[in-house]
Design an enzyme around this catalytic site. Sequence first.
Site, PDB file in Angstrom:
ATOM      1  CG  HIS A 168     112.539 -58.665  86.216  1.00  0.00           C
ATOM      2  ND1 HIS A 168     111.354 -57.888  86.392  1.00  0.00           N
ATOM      3  CD2 HIS A 168     113.758 -57.961  86.775  1.00  0.00           C
ATOM      4  CE1 HIS A 168     111.755 -56.823  86.949  1.00  0.00           C
ATOM      5  NE2 HIS A 168     112.946 -56.624  86.905  1.00  0.00           N
TER       6      HIS A 168
ATOM      7  CD  GLU B 193     115.188 -56.884  90.635  1.00  0.00           C
ATOM      8  OE1 GLU B 193     115.626 -55.832  90.684  1.00  0.00           O
ATOM      9  OE2 GLU B 193     114.306 -57.398  90.036  1.00  0.00           O
TER      10      GLU B 193
END
Length: 217
Positions: A87, A141
């Site tokens: 992430h 993302e």
Amino acid sequence: MKLIIANWKMYLGVKDSVRLAKNIVAGKNQVIVCPSFVAIPEVKKALGKGVKLGAQNVSWQESGALTGEVSAGMLVELGCRYVIVGHSERRRFLAESDFVVREKLKAVLAKKIIPILCVSDLSELKILNQLVINDLIVAYEPVWAIGTGKTPTMEEIADMHKKIRARAGKSIKKLLVIYGGSVEEKNLKNILALPEVDGVLIGGASTTLSSLKKILQ
Ligand code: PGA
């Protein structure tokens, strides 16, 4: 059927996570919930049938003197079938390098957990080189879209998903490509309507009961 992944980040403790988990109904989409480590056992008990459990992070090693780390084997014990790897918040604030992300992927694959690999551009896919993977979820993302309320255009999302699939798809048997970054009730429908998009990874908007309910409707 599309995939909806709720990433509760470090927003919710055990009590709030359980309260939310009890209200999740998978409906027509597949739902994966990623609570904080401390909430995983209680959330597992609270989740309804068909809702899957994931973690937000994992160690790159199987065991050892690594204070504060949690291994893939431990996640299996807790009933997690998925884990977020790479992430951008971890890359940025905890200096996780591509090398570490790749080692984490290997550790996860060795335990047959399905990785949810976050990438913000195509170059980050190079960590997949030479890895044999059956099941993978890639979450596109863009860093600038996370938690900012800004999203790429629908054309840009579709285009990146196509490129990710073309680049990563060759060596992976089952690949899902999903979008993440400021997904909310108001843009969810349009994003999920794109044929290139297999699902979404939702942070902030998945952490309150009112918006989560609308998202899952
Ligand atoms: P956001 O986060 O939905 O709050 O932008 C997405 C993510 O970080 O996975």
